[in-house]
Design a protein around this motif. Structure first.
Motif, PDB file in Angstrom:
ATOM      1  N   THR A   1      -7.224  40.722 -22.510  1.00 36.48           N
ATOM      2  CA  THR A   1      -8.488  40.997 -21.831  1.00 36.48           C
ATOM      3  C   THR A   1      -9.284  41.995 -22.663  1.00 36.48           C
ATOM      4  O   THR A   1      -8.734  43.003 -23.119  1.00 36.48           O
TER       5      THR A   1
ATOM      6  N   VAL B   1     -13.165  44.107 -22.921  1.00 34.25           N
ATOM      7  CA  VAL B   1     -14.426  44.486 -22.300  1.00 34.25           C
ATOM      8  C   VAL B   1     -15.374  44.970 -23.398  1.00 34.25           C
ATOM      9  O   VAL B   1     -15.048  45.907 -24.137  1.00 34.25           O
TER      10      VAL B   1
ATOM     11  N   THR C   1     -22.017  45.250 -19.742  1.00 38.43           N
ATOM     12  CA  THR C   1     -20.656  44.927 -20.174  1.00 38.43           C
ATOM     13  C   THR C   1     -20.396  43.441 -20.009  1.00 38.43           C
ATOM     14  O   THR C   1     -20.992  42.771 -19.152  1.00 38.43           O
TER      15      THR C   1
ATOM     16  N   GLU D   1     -16.883  40.988 -19.842  1.00 38.64           N
ATOM     17  CA  GLU D   1     -15.417  40.934 -19.841  1.00 38.64           C
ATOM     18  C   GLU D   1     -14.953  39.562 -20.296  1.00 38.64           C
ATOM     19  O   GLU D   1     -15.400  38.534 -19.780  1.00 38.64           O
TER      20      GLU D   1
ATOM     21  N   GLY E   1      -9.269  45.721 -21.951  1.00 41.67           N
ATOM     22  CA  GLY E   1      -9.778  45.861 -20.591  1.00 41.67           C
ATOM     23  C   GLY E   1      -8.754  46.224 -19.551  1.00 41.67           C
ATOM     24  O   GLY E   1      -9.113  46.643 -18.458  1.00 41.67           O
ATOM     25  N   ASP E   2      -7.430  46.072 -19.816  1.00 42.64           N
ATOM     26  CA  ASP E   2      -6.414  46.328 -18.795  1.00 42.64           C
ATOM     27  C   ASP E   2      -5.711  47.669 -18.979  1.00 42.64           C
ATOM     28  O   ASP E   2      -4.749  47.961 -18.286  1.00 42.64           O
TER      29      ASP E   2
END
Length: 263
Positions: A166, A168, A106, A108, A133-134
């Motif tokens: 964010t 990922v 992964t 980020e 991502g959040d």
């Protein structure tokens, strides 16, 4: 009465000659084809010192003493971008890309905005997901709509960033071995590319007597800039070699392939 010429003029020794250039790297059995060039020029440069006398009131040259001999080989306008030309132009030893397989990894990204350009640390990656991502149960971004990615270059772009800013990225990648032949050159890592050079002169009918030149020890280096982005002109390389003596003291030889008939 016409004045007779004292000798018969030479009128048939002009020459137009093309050249097939070959190079064999040190330690190799294979000759590499350099490809079409605008010109191939051998440039000898003897070094001399003058012996002069001023006994007559003026300094006059008596003779020149040869103290050394060097030569260079210039290939201008090389058109074929072979591995050899890339090696010489960027002063690199030939090396191929290798990579271990990545099963799952992964990356980020933070502070992501629309138009955010990113890269993955592996070649030929497959992206499994690009997610906010959040967020719990993160919403995934849609390929080609929210983001784009090129496995070949490793680069991609987030076209539409999530509100959290964010992202990922989950990805995998295959192993890459030398057998795939992907160049991975370390720029400016060597001083030159050394080996043997052969020039096979080629003439059309009536354009002169062809010759071949063999140089047993040369070292190629770039001679000027090479274009890395020019869509308006043919991208060519210009390279130069220093000519060395081999272990027998020879700089090489020039061979006529047909008898040259003198006047």
């Amino acid at each position: 009465m016409a004045t007779a010429l004292p000798i018969v003029p030479l009128v048939a020794k002009q020459r137009l000659m093309g050249a097939i250039s070959l190079f064999r790297p040190e330690g190799s059995q294979r000759w590499l084809k350099i490809g079409p060039t605008d010109s191939a020029e051998f440039n000898p440069a003897p070094e001399t010192v003058d012996s002069s006398s001023a006994e007559s009131g003026l300094k006059k040259l008596l003779r020149k003493f040869t103290t050394g001999a060097t030569a260079t080989l210039n290939l201008a306008g090389v058109q074929m971008w072979t591995e050899f030309l890339y090696q010489v132009s960027y002063l690199s030893r030939k090396k191929y890309l290798t990579q271990e397989a990545v099963v799952a990894a992964t990356l980020e990204l933070t502070d992501v905005t629309d138009g955010f350009v990113f890269d993955l640390p592996v070649r030929n990656a497959t992206i499994a997901s690009v997610a906010d991502g959040d967020t719990v149960g993160a919403e995934e971004l849609v390929a080609e709509t929210d983001f784009i990615f090129s496995p070949e270059t490793r680069f991609g772009e987030i076209k539409k960033a999530p509100a959290s800013k964010t992202v990922v990225i989950t990805y995998s990648a295959p192993a890459i071995t030398e057998t795939e032949g992907l160049l991975d050159l370390d720029i400016m890592s060597v001083g030159g590319i050394r080996g043997e050079y052969m020039c096979i002169g080629m003439t059309a009918d009536g354009n002169g007597d062809p010759v071949s030149m063999y140089l047993p020890s040369v070292e190629f280096r770039p001679n000027g800039a090479s274009a890395i982005g020019d869509a308006s002109n043919l991208n060519t390389g210009t390279i130069q070699a220093d000519v060395y003596q081999d272990n027998t003291g020879s700089y090489g030889r020039l061979e006529g392939r047909r008898k040259i008939v003198e006047a």
